[in-house]
Design a protein around this motif. Structure first.
Motif, PDB file in Angstrom:
ATOM      1  N   LEU A 194     -23.474  15.260 -28.811  1.00 37.20           N
ATOM      2  CA  LEU A 194     -23.032  16.441 -28.070  1.00 37.20           C
ATOM      3  C   LEU A 194     -24.070  16.824 -27.030  1.00 37.20           C
ATOM      4  CD1 LEU A 194     -21.934  18.715 -31.072  1.00 37.20           C
ATOM      5  CD2 LEU A 194     -20.449  17.208 -29.737  1.00 37.20           C
ATOM      6  N   THR A 249     -27.347  15.285 -31.810  1.00 38.66           N
ATOM      7  CA  THR A 249     -26.467  14.519 -32.685  1.00 38.66           C
ATOM      8  C   THR A 249     -26.222  15.347 -33.927  1.00 38.66           C
ATOM      9  OG1 THR A 249     -27.321  12.415 -31.853  1.00 38.66           O
ATOM     10  CG2 THR A 249     -26.145  12.371 -33.954  1.00 38.66           C
ATOM     11  N   ARG A 261     -21.611  12.823 -34.367  1.00 40.88           N
ATOM     12  CA  ARG A 261     -21.125  12.841 -32.990  1.00 40.88           C
ATOM     13  C   ARG A 261     -22.224  13.314 -32.039  1.00 40.88           C
ATOM     14  NH1 ARG A 261     -15.638  13.281 -30.717  1.00 40.88           N
ATOM     15  NH2 ARG A 261     -14.956  12.998 -32.876  1.00 40.88           N
ATOM     16  N   SER A 286     -18.601  17.249 -25.372  1.00 43.34           N
ATOM     17  CA  SER A 286     -18.545  16.021 -26.153  1.00 43.34           C
ATOM     18  C   SER A 286     -17.722  14.986 -25.401  1.00 43.34           C
ATOM     19  CB  SER A 286     -17.930  16.279 -27.535  1.00 43.34           C
ATOM     20  OG  SER A 286     -16.571  16.680 -27.396  1.00 43.34           O
ATOM     21  N   LEU A 345     -17.146  16.043 -37.310  1.00 42.86           N
ATOM     22  CA  LEU A 345     -18.148  16.096 -36.238  1.00 42.86           C
ATOM     23  C   LEU A 345     -19.447  15.397 -36.604  1.00 42.86           C
ATOM     24  CD1 LEU A 345     -17.698  19.817 -35.106  1.00 42.86           C
ATOM     25  CD2 LEU A 345     -16.843  17.763 -33.957  1.00 42.86           C
ATOM     26  N   SER A 403     -14.329  19.927 -38.895  1.00 46.31           N
ATOM     27  CA  SER A 403     -14.189  20.383 -37.512  1.00 46.31           C
ATOM     28  C   SER A 403     -15.040  21.608 -37.211  1.00 46.31           C
ATOM     29  CB  SER A 403     -12.716  20.703 -37.226  1.00 46.31           C
ATOM     30  OG  SER A 403     -12.253  21.726 -38.090  1.00 46.31           O
TER      31      SER A 403
END
Length: 693
Positions: free
Chosen positions: A257, A273, A255, A217, A252, A196
């Motif tokens: 963003l 990314t 992910r 996000s 994360l 995280s």
């Protein structure tokens, strides 16, 4: 009657002309709802043949109120706009200037206060025809409470030439503040994630001042405020932030963003990314560079004001080796270096443990603890008594087997003691290295603190490498007895300084009692040493027992009194020109055109006291701080303060002194070096005020 009718007709004509002029000027009427008022504005007076109309939603908020960005953060909601009642309007797209961060009670939100223009691109159904704008805007405005407000706004743009209106410059400026893609001023270099935790590296062509990062996000995640570590002359920054309420198993990595990087009036928005793993190359290179910075910072620490009281012990150690064999010189100085390095590693261990437990960490924070201060007062008193020859058998054996003997424990204890008294200072380069370490993990903390210890120990290591340096010193003799007496009194001054810091923590009466106990301890040792006859055999033992009881009573004093009973006010805060630190008030002062000078200080920070006496409280700097256009804020970190610790961490700092200047010319702040100079302070004040120095 006809005369009155003519006057009424003339008045109506003037009012109609005035309303037409207002519409032609590209601005609708102000509409107020509670603490916010708004209006629609246009950069053009008419629609002309434009396929897109440059419009704006202008907001003004009363002091202390704010509204929200498109991604509000932990609370709030973005503006909700309904254009359904408009005529000849196909669509309207709202853009957002770079937001400000608001940190309240652990919640992080993003938005605007005071005033803002939100740019809008309006597309008419039919170009060249009049457009009648009608907007229902729902806004959430917050202070101590949050209140939704609904405003009905309107603006009529005639089918007339698209000449610039009086609002054209305001809309153009608002559009320039909307973050866009890479602009050559700010650049996001790397985005990495682990669990995280998110880490972003960025570069600023002209150097960063107070960078901030907003992360979006899908689905939305709330992030903490970033912790920043600067390098390369503030042109490079590493920003670390964590998801504030992560779901179990959140990762994360991979992910997508949207990152909005803001530094003052500069901003950039980039899609990113998150890399699946931490990049080993960049951090490794930075760690090697920081190890060099830490080594230099530790070496410079030898020259800082806070280390001056330790010089007496260093001097005695050097003189004592005069005329000795090279092997004895080498081992003695290596033992002192080992004491320094061991102390730094113990400090690193303590900081890692406190950080893992979620506590605030920083350089020199042990001086915020009354028990540590009492320990240092007792220790300094014993060192003074030993230099005065009041005891030969060590009192306590656990601290140093023979404080004045020929073994290695004495030099080792001298090195450890030097480290303890050196920590109230933040030397050049040291703050950068400590900030880097404390923003990272245990491995980096231990590596950086080891490098700091080696830097502080370099003078000892130099003598150990070339023992003949000690041969240049005079040989031991009777003159040393007088030198020991003088140096004992020098250490006594250090004890008095520590007592003044303790008075801030537990009050004058309690600190004075500790001082009286130490005076009684010295008297007991002197009495035991002075006894003659039969008392000569039992005197030292009784003196040692009495000294132990007095020291124990001193340690009991903070617990008996409490950490704040009768505490003294912070030195300088009683002066009219210094206001107590209030981070939330800084932006309001800047918005009102004032310059704000923030001094984060503590009574135990000798560098802070040197800055006050040599720069802040004298000459042109003192006169400038007295000016009505300057607000001087003092943040006292003598005792633990979570708000000040967070403020320092938000600026990538974990030690003091820390001085920063805000103003209309530098709303993000201008950070100053640890050691202040009159020129640097005056230049920053002038730049922050929007003037040349």
């Amino acid at each position: 009657m006809k005369k009155h009718a003519s006057a009424i007709l003339l008045l109506l004509t003037l009012l109609a002309g005035s309303e037409s002029a207002l519409a032609q000027d590209g601005a609708g009427s102000w509409v107020k709802a509670g603490p916010v008022e708004a209006r629609l504005v246009s950069a053009v007076r008419g629609t002309g043949d434009l396929n897109a109309l440059p419009l704006g939603l202008e907001l003004r908020l009363e002091p202390g109120w704010k509204t929200y960005w498109r991604s509000p953060g932990d609370a709030g909601f973005a503006p909700r706009l309904d254009w359904g009642r408009s005529v000849n309007l196909k669509e309207a797209t709202l853009a957002y200037p770079a937001p400000h961060r608001f940190s309240v009670l652990g919640f992080e939100t993003a938005g605007y206060d005071t005033a803002v223009v939100l740019p809008i691109q309006g597309v008419p159904e039919t170009a060249g025809k009049a457009v009648d704008l009608a907007l229902t805007a729902e806004l959430l405005v917050c202070s101590e409470i949050c209140v939704p407000q609904t405003l009905d706004l309107g603006l009529a743009l005639p089918a007339a030439p698209a000449d610039p209106s009086d609002s054209a410059n305001d809309i153009a400026r608002a559009q320039s503040l909307v973050p866009k893609g890479p602009n050559g001023l700010l650049q996001v270099d790397a985005v990495r994630g682990q669990g995280s935790t998110l880490e972003v590296e960025a570069t600023a062509a002209d150097g960063f001042v107070t960078p901030d990062l907003f992360v979006e996000s899908d689905p939305p995640l709330a992030f903490s405020a970033p912790k920043t570590v600067f390098s390369d002359g503030d042109r490079h920054v590493r920003m670390s932030m964590a998801v504030t309420d992560p779901q179990p198993g959140l990762d994360l990595a991979g992910r997508a963003l949207t990152l909005t990087l803001v530094d003052g009036d500069k901003a950039v928005e980039v899609p990113a990314t998150v890399a699946a793993t931490w990049s080993a190359a960049a951090p490794g290179g930075n760690l090697l560079a920081m190890l060099g910075v830490a080594l230099l910072g530790g070496l410079i620490l030898n020259l800082m004001p806070c280390v001056l009281p330790v010089l007496s012990l260093k001097l005695m150690s050097v003189v004592k080796h005069g005329g000795q064999a090279p092997a004895a010189v080498r081992t003695g100085f290596l033992a002192s270096a080992a004491g320094i390095l061991t102390s730094f590693l113990l400090m690193a261990s303590a900081l890692v443990a406190v950080k893992a437990a979620g506590g605030a960490v920083g350089w020199g924070i042990q001086f915020q603890q009354p028990l540590f201060l009492v320990f240092m007062i007792v220790l300094v008193t014993l060192f003074s008594a030993n230099l005065w020859g009041l005891f030969e058998v060590p009192l306590p054996r656990l601290l140093a087997d023979r404080l004045g003997g020929d073994g290695l424990a004495g030099p080792f204890a001298t090195g450890a003691f030097a480290t303890l008294l050196a920590t109230p200072c933040s030397a050049p380069f040291l703050g950068t290295a400590v900030g880097f370490a404390l923003a990272k993990g245990p491995a980096e903390i231990f590596a950086i603190f080891a490098a700091l210890g080696i830097g502080l120990a370099l003078p000892y290591l130099a003598v150990a490498a070339w023992p003949r340096l000690a041969g240049w010193l005079p040989r031991p003799g009777r003159w040393m007895a007088k030198l020991k007496l003088v140096l004992g009194f020098a250490l006594l001054l250090t004890a008095l300084w520590l007592l003044s810091v303790l008075a801030i923590q537990i009050g004058e009466v309690a600190a004075g009692t500790v001082g009286a106990l130490m005076a009684a301890l010295v008297l007991a040792l002197w009495t035991g040493r002075s006894l003659r006859g039969a008392g000569r055999r039992v005197g030292p033992a009784l003196a040692g027992i009495t000294a132990g009881v007095l020291a124990a009573a001193a340690f009991a004093m903070p617990a008996a009194v409490g950490p704040s009973a009768g505490a003294l006010p912070v030195a300088g805060e009683t002066k009219a020109r210094w206001e107590p630190f209030a981070e939330s008030a800084i932006r309001d002062h800047v918005a009102a055109g004032r310059t704000v000078f923030v001094d984060v200080t503590a009574e135990w920070c000798i560098t802070c006291q040197a800055n006050k006496k040599l720069v802040l409280n004298r000459g042109d700097v003192a006169k400038r701080l007295e000016d009505a256009s300057v607000v001087a804020m003092r943040a006292d970190w003598t005792r633990p303060d979570a708000a000040i610790a967070k403020y320092l961490a938000d600026h990538g700092r974990y030690g003091i002194p820390f001085n920063i200047v805000y103003g209309p010319g530098a709303p993000g702040g201008i950070a100053l070096p640890e050691l202040l100079s009159e020129g640097a302070v005056l230049e920053a004040l002038a730049k922050a005020a929007g003037r040349s120095s």
